[in-house]
Structures are given as structure tokens and as C-alpha cells.
Design a protein around this motif. Structure first.
Motif, PDB file in Angstrom:
ATOM      1  N   PHE A 223     -21.601 -30.050   7.459  1.00 31.13           N
ATOM      2  CA  PHE A 223     -20.935 -28.744   7.451  1.00 31.13           C
ATOM      3  C   PHE A 223     -21.650 -27.708   8.306  1.00 31.13           C
ATOM      4  O   PHE A 223     -21.028 -27.077   9.177  1.00 31.13           O
ATOM      5  CB  PHE A 223     -20.784 -28.233   6.012  1.00 31.13           C
ATOM      6  CG  PHE A 223     -20.189 -26.857   5.944  1.00 31.13           C
ATOM      7  CD1 PHE A 223     -18.861 -26.640   6.272  1.00 31.13           C
ATOM      8  CD2 PHE A 223     -20.959 -25.759   5.567  1.00 31.13           C
ATOM      9  CE1 PHE A 223     -18.298 -25.363   6.227  1.00 31.13           C
ATOM     10  CE2 PHE A 223     -20.416 -24.495   5.513  1.00 31.13           C
ATOM     11  CZ  PHE A 223     -19.080 -24.293   5.844  1.00 31.13           C
TER      12      PHE A 223
ATOM     13  N   ALA B  68     -21.362 -32.684   3.222  1.00 32.39           N
ATOM     14  CA  ALA B  68     -22.517 -31.791   3.035  1.00 32.39           C
ATOM     15  C   ALA B  68     -23.493 -31.872   4.200  1.00 32.39           C
ATOM     16  O   ALA B  68     -24.079 -30.863   4.605  1.00 32.39           O
ATOM     17  CB  ALA B  68     -23.226 -32.146   1.728  1.00 32.39           C
TER      18      ALA B  68
ATOM     19  N   THR C 183     -17.046 -21.767  12.465  1.00 32.35           N
ATOM     20  CA  THR C 183     -16.577 -21.831  11.075  1.00 32.35           C
ATOM     21  C   THR C 183     -15.068 -21.931  11.002  1.00 32.35           C
ATOM     22  O   THR C 183     -14.506 -22.634  10.162  1.00 32.35           O
ATOM     23  CB  THR C 183     -17.061 -20.581  10.307  1.00 32.35           C
ATOM     24  OG1 THR C 183     -18.452 -20.390  10.539  1.00 32.35           O
ATOM     25  CG2 THR C 183     -16.827 -20.747   8.815  1.00 32.35           C
TER      26      THR C 183
ATOM     27  N   THR D 136     -13.893 -25.443  11.710  1.00 31.50           N
ATOM     28  CA  THR D 136     -14.316 -26.331  10.616  1.00 31.50           C
ATOM     29  C   THR D 136     -13.327 -26.265   9.464  1.00 31.50           C
ATOM     30  O   THR D 136     -12.896 -27.295   8.923  1.00 31.50           O
ATOM     31  CB  THR D 136     -15.727 -25.937  10.129  1.00 31.50           C
ATOM     32  OG1 THR D 136     -16.643 -26.017  11.221  1.00 31.50           O
ATOM     33  CG2 THR D 136     -16.188 -26.871   9.022  1.00 31.50           C
TER      34      THR D 136
ATOM     35  N   TYR E 150     -22.560 -24.476  -0.235  1.00 28.35           N
ATOM     36  CA  TYR E 150     -22.917 -23.460   0.757  1.00 28.35           C
ATOM     37  C   TYR E 150     -22.176 -22.139   0.542  1.00 28.35           C
ATOM     38  O   TYR E 150     -22.055 -21.340   1.458  1.00 28.35           O
ATOM     39  CB  TYR E 150     -22.608 -23.985   2.167  1.00 28.35           C
ATOM     40  CG  TYR E 150     -23.382 -25.230   2.544  1.00 28.35           C
ATOM     41  CD1 TYR E 150     -24.755 -25.180   2.754  1.00 28.35           C
ATOM     42  CD2 TYR E 150     -22.743 -26.452   2.690  1.00 28.35           C
ATOM     43  CE1 TYR E 150     -25.469 -26.314   3.113  1.00 28.35           C
ATOM     44  CE2 TYR E 150     -23.449 -27.598   3.052  1.00 28.35           C
ATOM     45  CZ  TYR E 150     -24.812 -27.519   3.262  1.00 28.35           C
ATOM     46  OH  TYR E 150     -25.510 -28.645   3.610  1.00 28.35           O
TER      47      TYR E 150
ATOM     48  N   GLY F  57     -12.879 -30.281   1.503  1.00 31.40           N
ATOM     49  CA  GLY F  57     -13.911 -29.273   1.733  1.00 31.40           C
ATOM     50  C   GLY F  57     -14.504 -28.596   0.525  1.00 31.40           C
ATOM     51  O   GLY F  57     -15.260 -27.629   0.679  1.00 31.40           O
TER      52      GLY F  57
ATOM     53  N   GLU G 121     -29.780 -29.204   5.385  1.00 33.48           N
ATOM     54  CA  GLU G 121     -28.747 -30.179   5.030  1.00 33.48           C
ATOM     55  C   GLU G 121     -29.352 -31.359   4.276  1.00 33.48           C
ATOM     56  O   GLU G 121     -28.730 -31.907   3.349  1.00 33.48           O
ATOM     57  CB  GLU G 121     -28.028 -30.660   6.288  1.00 33.48           C
ATOM     58  CG  GLU G 121     -27.161 -29.592   6.934  1.00 33.48           C
ATOM     59  CD  GLU G 121     -26.568 -30.043   8.265  1.00 33.48           C
ATOM     60  OE1 GLU G 121     -25.465 -29.565   8.610  1.00 33.48           O
ATOM     61  OE2 GLU G 121     -27.202 -30.853   8.968  1.00 33.48           O
TER      62      GLU G 121
ATOM     63  N   THR H 191     -18.347 -27.984   0.446  1.00 33.44           N
ATOM     64  CA  THR H 191     -18.879 -27.005   1.399  1.00 33.44           C
ATOM     65  C   THR H 191     -18.879 -25.636   0.725  1.00 33.44           C
ATOM     66  O   THR H 191     -19.789 -24.827   0.932  1.00 33.44           O
ATOM     67  CB  THR H 191     -18.030 -26.939   2.681  1.00 33.44           C
ATOM     68  OG1 THR H 191     -16.701 -26.527   2.348  1.00 33.44           O
ATOM     69  CG2 THR H 191     -17.960 -28.288   3.343  1.00 33.44           C
TER      70      THR H 191
END
Length: 581
Positions: free
Chosen positions: A506, A503, A515, A518, A295, A288, A69, A291
Motif C-alpha cells: 500500500f 499491507a 493515493t 491506489t 494505515y 482495501g 511495511e 489499508t
């Protein structure tokens, strides 16, 4: 001076692209400055793929989520500083100098990252890149906006959004191209210096923003540039409006240089602009998007795809759709308007996040069972945590094991069948692969994996044309000329701070609450964003920049967003009398 919201239809879109032969100078300005958006997009996209291979080269990065991260978010921290300082640099030294400084910082950062021999040096390079990206992210749309005719301003500023998404798509292509090359991630990160060098060369031969020049008393130079931008029958009106706007500001303060935070808060038009502009930038991040961009391969692996290369290839689809969405934005931004595009975008984002949340929930409760027979097949490598329990385990529990961490070696018959829970290290991974099995450490095999990829694609399709580009466009045109640099810097800083929070949290969120939850949180925030747009964001479609201030002066909450709101424009001197609360 009487005015309103001029009609902007498909002719604006056609006129934008006809500039290639009618006025190539304007198109050259837009695309040269827009490379700043390419830098922004490339850095956002490239780290998602490079991170997969950085983990392979530095074992401590692979073991520590917070270090992963940090590699992502230190660039964002640098961008926060770059955007904050960029507002002051823009107002003091101009838009052109700001972009040149941003290019220099980005180039230095790319070289440091490509040659880094430790996570510390890599993080240092990310900071330099972040400083450049932060400064470019708020300067590029500002420069394009101030050098664009009003009728096609939205479409031209959208080219910056297109180059952001184009940079992301390019980064995924380059990531995929270098997966087999020696040094993988070094090439991925080092190539980032090329567009920075290209923009530095192009901008060195382009003029400063005409509006900034006029604001600084360089009228003759500004007028000469405006004559290159506007048709001869429009340039006179544009010069007169610019002159009146600057004179009104000077009369208000007695000088054109005094700007302070109290003044920003007390001036009604600026305060209303900041609420809309800063709010949009914050919500852009908290729904989001980064993310997905930072990612995306990791999310694909969480959905059950084990291979780094497959994860990158599938992520390329979402990145390509992102670039396509920004092209759609160029077409619709001056046709339907900013607000309607935002509302459509957020409705789709809410739906997509609901799908993603549901898919990852199903993935978590239907992961393959851990078989003691399969695990005993790798007798010396069985996960210690699994050996010490008597209850049944599934793949999700295996991946959550720690001290040491464990991985899932899928069945050689079918990846959804019961598999082995083994200690996670390179030797065990190789042993698993030798038997033709797939090795999972981030997510579990799932029959719902493809639905997750579809959900990501839907999210990008809806996000990109609206929430992806419109916040930058609105912030490039909503503030009075006198405050445009500093307010743009405030809004960009808010964007990068929000980006940093998302970031940096996450991966931790996915590990702590899952997940599915989230993405559900992002969905709830998207609903809040929709109400914010309905209530607080005005429509600026087709308004000359100098008239946006007049519109904000009499701005009312517009719940019936589908109806056109007529605006009767005041003379700048009249607006000035009512600007303070």
C-alpha cells in the motif's frame, strides 16, 4: 429427509440476545471464543497508531518505507502460517486446544513487542502475534458455528465479527490514551496480551466443539453438550442429522481420518464451497479494508492533517463506525441473508472508493505552492533539492524529494497559503513548530481533507456489515463436517496471504502511482468482487450445517439473487453417491 431454507426474520435477532437469560451457556461459548476475534481486531488496529510513534523512536523506520511495511506485514506473514497450521491443529486436536495455543502465542508476542529495543525484536514479536492471530481467526468462527443453533448461527458468528471491530475500536482508544504517556507505542502493543490471557482462562473451563467430539467418536460427550445448546424438542433432530452426516462420510471412505488435497478438489461439494469461501476471503482483502485499518492515521495525514494526535482521533471515528457496522450485521445476517448483505456492502464500497479516489486526486493537484521567500526564512534548513531547481514547486513535489527527504512547513497565516520546503529532521520540525506553523511529511494541507475523512467513514459503514463479517460466517458453515477444519484453514490462509500483499504494497503504491490511483484500483477490484458474489456465492441463511452440503450438491448459478431459492434436502447417504466428479 425433506427440508428447505427456514425463514429467519427478526425473531432470530431477538432470540440471539434473549440467550442471556434463556440459555446463557450458548452466549458464554460464543463470546468466550469470540475473544479470538478481539485479538484479531486489536492487532489490526493498534499497529496503525503505534507506527506513528515507532517512527519517532527509530529513525531508520521513519526513513525506510519498506521497514514500516515490514513491521505491519510480518504479523500477517505469521498469521498465514498460523492459519495454515491451524486447519490441521483444529482437525487433529480440536477447536479448544487451537484457541489455547493461539492465546499463548499472542501473549508471548505482546511481551516481546512491549520490551523490544530494536526494530528486529519488534518484528520478532509481531511474528509471534501473527501466529496467534492467524490460528484464532479461523478457529473462533468455526467453534462458534459448531456450538450454535442453526436459526441464530449467523447472528452468533457475527459476534465474532463484532469483537473484531470492537477490538479495532478499543485499540484506537488505547492508542489515543497513551499518546502522552512515556513509552507510548510500548503500552499500545503490550496491552494486547490482556485479552489473550483472558480468553485462555475462559476457554480452559469451556467444552470442546460437540461436532468435533462426535466426529472423533466421543458421542456421549458430544450429546451431553448438544443437550445444553439446543432446546429439548430440537436436540433429537440435531443429533440424528449429525449422526447421519458422519456415518455417510465414514461409509464413503471406510475411515473418518483420510483427508488429502486431491480429495478436496475431486469432491464437488467441497470444491464449490472452496471457490465461494476462498474467493470471498481474497476479495475481502483486495477491496482495501486493511489499508484503512493498518494505515488509517497515515491516510488521514495523507489527506492533509499534520498532527499524530488529530490523525488518531479522526481514525477513531472510522473504527467506531466499523464496530457499529458489525452490530448492524448481527441484526440483518439472519434476516436478509448472507448474499444480499454482501451485494449491498460491495455497492457502497465501490461508491466510497470512487469518492476517495476523486478527493485524493483533487488534493494532489491543489497542494500549496512553495515560496522561496518562506523557504529563505529558514536559510540553513531549506531543502537542497528545492534550492537546485528553477521551476515552481508545490507541496507534493517537496514531499517527494529524497537524499535527504524534505518536509513542508505551512504558512503561519493560513496552512493553504504558500509555505517553505525544508530538510526533514527533528530539529527543523521543532523550529517550524516554534513559529506556530504546521509540519507536514506524509501529506499536504488541503481544503478537501474533511471530505476524505467522510469518504473513509462511508467506506467503513458499507464494508463492515457485509464484506467485513459475512466471509467469515460463510466459511464457518459452507464446508462438510469432515473437511471443515482443513478447508477453513485454507480459506483463512488465503485471507492472510491477500492481507500481506495489500499491507506490504500500500505505502509503496501511494508513493509510486499516488493515493488516488491506489484507491481507484481497489474500486475496480470491488466491481469484480460484486460479480463474483452474484455468480459464485450461495445463500446459506437458516440452513442446518449438515444440510449445507446437500444445497451445494445441486448448486446452480443464481443471478436473480433477490429471489429465494428453495432447496430440497437429500439424505446424506444419497448425497454421498453423487459427491465425486
Amino acid at each position: 429427509m425433506e427440508g428447505g431454507v427456514p425463514d429467519s426474520d427478526t425473531s432470530a435477532f431477538k432470540e440471539c440476545f434473549s440467550l442471556a437469560w434463556t440459555n446463557p451457556f450458548v452466549l458464554r461459548l460464543a463470546f468466550s471464543a469470540g475473544i479470538g476475534g478481539l485479538l484479531f481486531g486489536y492487532d489490526t488496529g493498534v499497529i496503525s497508531g503505534a507506527l506513528l510513534y515507532i517512527r519517532d523512536d527509530f529513525s531508520e523506520v521513519d526513513r525506510k518505507t519498506w521497514l514500516q511495511e515490514s513491521i505491519v506485514s510480518t504479523a500477517i506473514a505469521g498469521a498465514i502460517i498460523g492459519a495454515a497450521v491451524g486447519g490441521w491443529v483444529n482437525d487433529r486436536f480440536g477447536r479448544k486446544i487451537s484457541l489455547l495455543v493461539a492465546d499463548f502465542l499472542f501473549f508471548i508476542g505482546a511481551v516481546v513487542m512491549a520490551t523490544a529495543n530494536s526494530p528486529k525484536l519488534l518484528i520478532l514479536g509481531r511474528v509471534f502475534v501473527g501466529l496467534g492471530v492467524g490460528m484464532a481467526s479461523m478457529t473462533s468462527p468455526l467453534y462458534i458455528s459448531e456450538a450454535s443453533p442453526a436459526k441464530i448461527r449467523g447472528a452468533l458468528v457475527s459476534t465474532n465479527g463484532f469483537l473484531i471491530t470492537g477490538g479495532q475500536f478499543l485499540s484506537y482508544l488505547i492508542n489515543l490514551a497513551f499518546t502522552k504517556a512515556p513509552g507510548t507505542w510500548r503500552w499500545m502493543l503490550g496491552i494486547a496480551g490482556v485479552p489473550a490471557l483472558l480468553q485462555f482462562i475462559l476457554m480452559a473451563y469451556l467444552p470442546e466443539s460437540p461436532r468435533w467430539l462426535y466426529r472423533k467418536g466421543k458421542e456421549e460427550e458430544a450429546v451431553a453438550i448438544l443437550h445444553k445448546i439446543y432446546p429439548s424438542d430440537e436436540v433429537g433432530n440435531e443429533i440424528q442429522e449429525l449422526k447421519e452426516s458422519v456415518e455417510a462420510e465414514i461409509r464413503e471412505e471406510g475411515t473418518s481420518e483420510k483427508i488429502n488435497l486431491l480429495k478436496l478438489i475431486k469432491t464437488k461439494t467441497v470444491r464449490r464451497g472452496l471457490i465461494a469461501g476462498v474467493g470471498l476471503q481474497i476479495f475481502q482483502q483486495f477491496v482495501g479494508i486493511n489499508t484503512v485499518m493498518y494505515y488509517s492515521p497515515t491516510i488521514v495525514q495523507l489527506a492533509g492533517f499534520a498532527s499524530n494526535r488529530v490523525a488518531l482521533a479522526l481514525s477513531l471515528i472510522t473504527s467506531g463506525l466499523n464496530a457499529l457496522g458489525s452490530i448492524v450485521s448481527i441484526y440483518f445476517i439472519d434476516r436478509t441473508g448472507r448474499k444480499k448483505l454482501l451485494i449491498f456492502s460491495l455497492c457502497g464500497v465501490i461508491l466510497s472508493l470512487g469518492v476517495l479516489s476523486a478527493v485524493f486526486h483533487q488534493t494532489s493537484i491543489h497542494s500549496p505552492i512553495i515560496s522561496k521567500v518562506e523557504s529563505s526564512h529558514f536559510a540553513n534548513s531549506t531543502c537542497p533539492a528545492f534550492q537546485s531547481v528553477s521551476t515552481n514547486w508545490d507541496c507534493m513535489k517537496c514531499l517527494k524529494a529524497s537524499s535527504p527527504s524534505c518536509g513542508f512547513c505551512a504558512s503561519s497565516i493560513n496552512k493553504l497559503y504558500p509555505g517553505a520546503c525544508l530538510e526533514s529532521n527533528d530539529n527543523v520540525k521543532e523550529e517550524c513548530h516554534k513559529e506556530g506553523r504546521l509540519w507536514y511529511t506524509k501529506g499536504c494541507p488541503s481544503k478537501f481533507g474533511w471530505i476524505a475523512v467522510v469518504g473513509l467513514a462511508l467506506y467503513i459503514i458499507f464494508f463492515s456489515p457485509g464484506m467485513g463479517t459475512v466471509p467469515w460466517i460463510v466459511n464457518s458453515e459452507i464446508y462438510p463436517l469432515r473437511f471443515r477444519g482443513i478447508c477453513g484453514g485454507i480459506a483463512a490462509t488465503a485471507n492472510w496471504i491477500s492481507n500481506l500483499i495489500v499491507a506490504q504494497s500500500f505505502l509503496t503504491l501511494t508513493q509510486s502511482i499516488g493515493t488516488s490511483m491506489t484507491f481507484l484500483i481497489f474500486g475496480v477490484i470491488s466491481v469484480a468482487a460484486l460479480f463474483f458474489v452474484l455468480i459464485c456465492v450461495p445463500e446459506t441463511k437458516g440452513l442446518p450445517i449438515e444440510e449445507v452440503e446437500n444445497m451445494l450438491e445441486r448448486r446452480v448459478l443464481q443471478f436473480k439473487f433477490w429471489k429465494k431459492m428453495s432447496v430440497k434436502t437429500k439424505h446424506p447417504a444419497e448425497v454421498q453417491k453423487n459427491s465425486d466428479v
